[in-house]
Design an enzyme around this catalytic site. Structure first.
Site: not given
Ligand code: 13P
Ligand code: MG
Ligand code: MG
Length: 377
Positions: A11, A235, A238
């Site tokens: 991402d 963090y 994700k």
């Molecule tokens: P991504 O990892 O897909 O960017 O999602 C992050 C997230 O915290 C969604 O609320």
């Molecule tokens: Mg993202």
């Molecule tokens: Mg993502």
């Protein structure tokens, strides 16, 4: 020939929040892949996105973990990041956690799944087909349950009762909390199915890294099981895993592999990476615009020709209307779960909360607790 399939995803930015990459970013990735094929670095390549994650699906002859292939993927994601920055997109460069890694990208942020095998289109593999699972808004162990059911439970895969599969499959499971290196254990199904389940029930810590035929030793599955949180120490986004799954013949067929996804099972992820929601199967190149960042998974299927080319045509497995019913059920399950907001099972447990700010809030409050004066020792 010796052929390697590498799926590398990241991402690196998305439009209007974490929804999907822009056309410009995807065009640049597709162009780079075409050039790499032209130069002979890749035999073939295909680019898709699932939510805000771009996946590069590549075939080549250089083997797993090859620095040139990984560097190529890194450069594609760097170019995507530049575009994302230029147009002010959200989360530009989000998954690029290292500064220009020279070799293997594992541990540098992008998800990596690779399988290497003899490709002859003869003997036990007269045809070579594979599918690629690509997920967004979910944790690294999102495939634990469906892949276990497809490779270890004849209720989902009747093919396990056939001679080429009846000895079962070997599961390589990785402890994603261990960041000193890839710490794995091999366990055979069906003999050790309960031990496998005992580990795989914990989607945040243990993930399937690979699955191998016990009869032929051939690798069927590779998953990008790694935990971004453990790599970055905080963090950053994700994990949104990808997986390569070879199918047919000595391996389960696509219908056996995908039937467990009809559960729309609950996984960790969605909003702020800290909730529990059902995994919805969706067509390729779907944006995340659903309720509370509902976790999604897409699936592309391919056949490989004699030279290792595959991208001429793909099949979009979850685009079939049969999956509309599953999507509806997933949405119902999601609404049910969201109706209890922050309470109990609707959010990940304290240790797994991805936004450390949630933990900071709790930790700050815990410090203010006092044992009541009349009970103090
Ligand atoms: P991504 O990892 O897909 O960017 O999602 C992050 C997230 O915290 C969604 O609320
Ligand atoms: Mg993202
Ligand atoms: Mg993502």
């Amino acid at each position: 020939m010796r052929l390697t399939l590498s799926v590398i995803k990241a991402d690196v930015g998305s439009i209007g929040g974490h929804t999907k990459p822009s056309h410009r970013m995807l065009d640049v990735a597709r162009q780079a892949v075409a050039e790499a094929v032209g130069k002979g670095l890749l035999v073939d390549g295909y680019v898709a996105h699932t939510g805000d994650d771009i996946a590069l699906v590549m075939s080549h002859g250089r083997g797993k973990g090859h620095p040139e292939i990984h560097k190529f993927a890194w450069n594609v994601f760097t170019k995507g990041t530049q575009i994302a920055k230029q147009f002010g997109l959200y989360g530009a460069g989000q998954d690029l956690l290292a500064d220009a890694p020279s070799g293997n990208l594992r541990g540098a942020g992008p998800g990596v799944a690779e399988i290497e095998f003899d490709h002859e289109l003869a003997g036990r593999r007269p045809a070579e087909s594979f599918l690629v699972l690509m997920a967004d808004k979910c944790g690294p162990g999102a495939y634990n349950l469906p892949l276990f059911l497809a490779f270890a439970d004849p209720m989902y895969c009747a093919g396990l009762m056939l001679p080429p599969m009846i000895k079962g499959f070997r599961f390589r499971i990785i402890d994603m909390d261990n960041t000193t290196g890839d710490s794995t254990i091999d366990l055979d199904a069906p003999d050790h199915a309960y031990e496998i389940a005992a580990l795989l029930r914990d989607n945040e810590r243990f993930g399937i890294d690979g699955i191998f035929s016990r009869t032929y030793g051939e690798q069927a599955v590779a998953v990008s099981a790694q935990r971004l949180h453990a790599i970055a120490g905080k963090y950053t986004g994700k994990d949104d895993p990808v997986a390569i799954v070879r199918n047919q013949g000595i391996f389960p067929a696509p219908e056996e592999l995908l039937s467990p996804f009809a559960k729309a099972h609950y996984v960790g992820g969605d909003a702020r990476g800290s909730h529990v929601m059902p995994l919805m199967p969706v067509p390729l190149n779907t944006a995340v615009t659903g309720m509370y960042c509902l976790p999604i998974v897409s699936c592309a299927g391919f056949s490989i020709d004699r030279d290792g080319r595959f991208a001429d045509a793909e099949i979009d497995f979850f685009a079939n209307p049969a999956w509309d019913e599953v999507r509806r059920r997933a949405q119902e399950k999601a609404i049910e779960m969201r109706s209890q907001g922050w309470s109990g099972a609707a959010m990940l447990p304290y240790a797994e909360l991805e936004y450390s700010g949630f933990r900071d809030t709790v930790t700050g409050l815990v410090k203010q607790f006092k044992v009541q004066a009349d009970q103090a020792a």
